[in-house]
Design an enzyme around this catalytic site. Structure first.
Site, PDB file in Angstrom:
ATOM      1  N   TRP A   1     -23.934 -28.386  21.841  1.00 41.23           N
ATOM      2  CA  TRP A   1     -23.476 -27.550  23.281  1.00 41.23           C
ATOM      3  C   TRP A   1     -22.701 -26.450  22.946  1.00 41.23           C
ATOM      4  O   TRP A   1     -22.696 -25.541  23.621  1.00 41.23           O
ATOM      5  CB  TRP A   1     -22.988 -28.866  24.121  1.00 41.23           C
TER       6      TRP A   1
ATOM      7  N   ASP B   1     -15.949 -27.424  28.520  1.00 44.48           N
ATOM      8  CA  ASP B   1     -17.142 -28.135  28.900  1.00 44.48           C
ATOM      9  C   ASP B   1     -16.961 -29.584  28.893  1.00 44.48           C
ATOM     10  O   ASP B   1     -16.895 -30.063  27.743  1.00 44.48           O
ATOM     11  CB  ASP B   1     -18.377 -27.772  28.183  1.00 44.48           C
TER      12      ASP B   1
ATOM     13  N   LYS C   1     -23.444 -37.821  33.524  1.00 48.36           N
ATOM     14  CA  LYS C   1     -22.618 -38.655  32.403  1.00 48.36           C
ATOM     15  C   LYS C   1     -21.783 -39.857  33.094  1.00 48.36           C
ATOM     16  O   LYS C   1     -22.090 -41.146  32.957  1.00 48.36           O
ATOM     17  CB  LYS C   1     -21.758 -38.016  31.490  1.00 48.36           C
TER      18      LYS C   1
END
Length: 364
Positions: free
Chosen positions: A102, A176, A200
């Site tokens: 990511w 993030d 999530k």
């Protein structure tokens, strides 16, 4: 139908009581005669839902008043472009820390808008550790520093918040926090901006939450699309266009659930207990192996391999018969991965650990 234990990395397990409440309110929200999915985003019913969700989020996370909370679409991936578009503020470069897949995606997107200084990277060891801050090579003139506190795919996590030049710079810290958001307390005031995909710990896919300090608004680069301007969304209370209304509603229910369970400190204690159970097993046998350096292991995403990879398919098959699903590791790294977010009950981790012990004893 019996519920299973879903270890998916996202979209992930949601609290059962949240799903039950959403079911009960599906056709008629609070006597309105409408489903939330049918409501005008500017109607008083949905506006009350949105306002309460923001208020609960601010309370739980301790968000200071000089920060805006934005409910956006486009997922966290849209932020890979929105961050440089909004935060460069006339500067030509930005610092990034590369700790996994990511981080790499964020870096590649940012390169379209500025010079990216990769101040540190753990790619030399296949992203299995967090580079110590004393090894970082920061550009002091960069617009901001971006990092990913938890890499969902590799299971690598910062257990500390970077201290930018010992506080001797006004360089905003950007994170993030998709896979750790609302799983523990966080000092929001140490960040210029944080963003998180909801799927999530706080809701279904389709919603991204951005928390941004208000002095960073209004400085977009030339050519920034209107929909990518944080200030536009802040000035319109996330209602410039139709926001992801149903995910916002579910997010609000999850936040209520978190409050009932004692807030983020209580949630952190539960998450530590769950993670310790699983890591203790992984460290107690040579049948399983966790590749991540012990100080940098994730509480949310636990990757592991079997001693004999030829047993992977059988492991997954038998796990499914026990009601344990989505344990296959990401295609880029292989092996297994158990994602144990807020809504994964302790009992689910206990069942997984017992299955893993039995499987190892039968195939040692």
């Amino acid at each position: 139908m019996e519920r299973i234990y879903n270890f998916s990395a996202g979209p992930a397990v949601l609290p059962e009581e949240v799903l039950q409440q959403a079911r009960d309110e599906m056709l008629d929200w609070h006597g309105s005669g409408m489903s939330v999915m049918e409501m005008s985003h500017r109607g008083k019913e949905f506006m009350s839902i949105a306002a309460k969700a923001e208020a609960d989020l601010r309370e739980l996370a301790g968000i200071p008043q000089n920060y805006k909370v934005l409910f956006l679409s486009g997922g966290a991936s849209a932020q890979f472009a929105m961050v440089p578009m909004n935060l460069l503020r006339g500067k030509k470069s930005a610092n990034y820390i590369n700790t996994g897949q990511w981080s790499k995606k964020a870096i590649q997107e940012a390169k379209k808008y500025c010079t990216v200084n990769v101040a540190a990277s753990s790619e030399d060891a296949n992203f299995t550790y967090v580079p110590p801050q004393e090894t970082w090579n920061l550009d002091p003139d960069a617009a901001y520093l971006h990092y990913t506190p938890n890499e969902t795919i590799g299971g690598v996590e910062f257990n500390w918040v970077p201290d930018l030049l010992n506080g001797k710079t006004d360089m905003p810290l950007v994170a993030d926090i998709s896979s750790t958001f609302m799983s523990r307390p966080l000092d929001v005031s140490r960040f210029g901006l944080i963003y998180a995909g909801a799927q999530k710990n706080v809701g279904p896919a389709g919603l991204c939450i951005v928390i941004v300090r208000d002095d960073l608004l209004g400085h977009t680069i030339a050519g920034t699309p209107t929909m990518f301007d944080y200030k536009i969304h802040a000035d319109n209370d996330s209602m410039y266009n139709t926001p992801p209304t149903y995910p916002m509603y579910i997010c609000g229910l999850v936040l209520e659930w978190l409050k009932k369970r004692g807030g983020l400190k209580a949630m952190e204690e539960t998450n530590i207990t769950k993670a310790n159970l699983l890591y203790e097993l992984l460290d107690a046998t040579d049948f399983y192996h966790c590749p991540v350096a012990k100080p940098d292991r994730s509480r949310m995403n636990v990757p592991f391999t079997l001693k004999n990879a030829a047993l992977d398919d059988e492991f997954l098959k038998q796990a499914r018969t026990r009601g344990l699903i989505q344990l296959k590791g990401h295609r880029s790294v292989g092996g297994m991965r158990a994602s144990i977010y807020n809504a994964m009950p302790l009992e689910g981790v206990k069942v997984l650990v017992e299955f893993m012990k039995e499987f190892a004893s039968h195939h040692a």
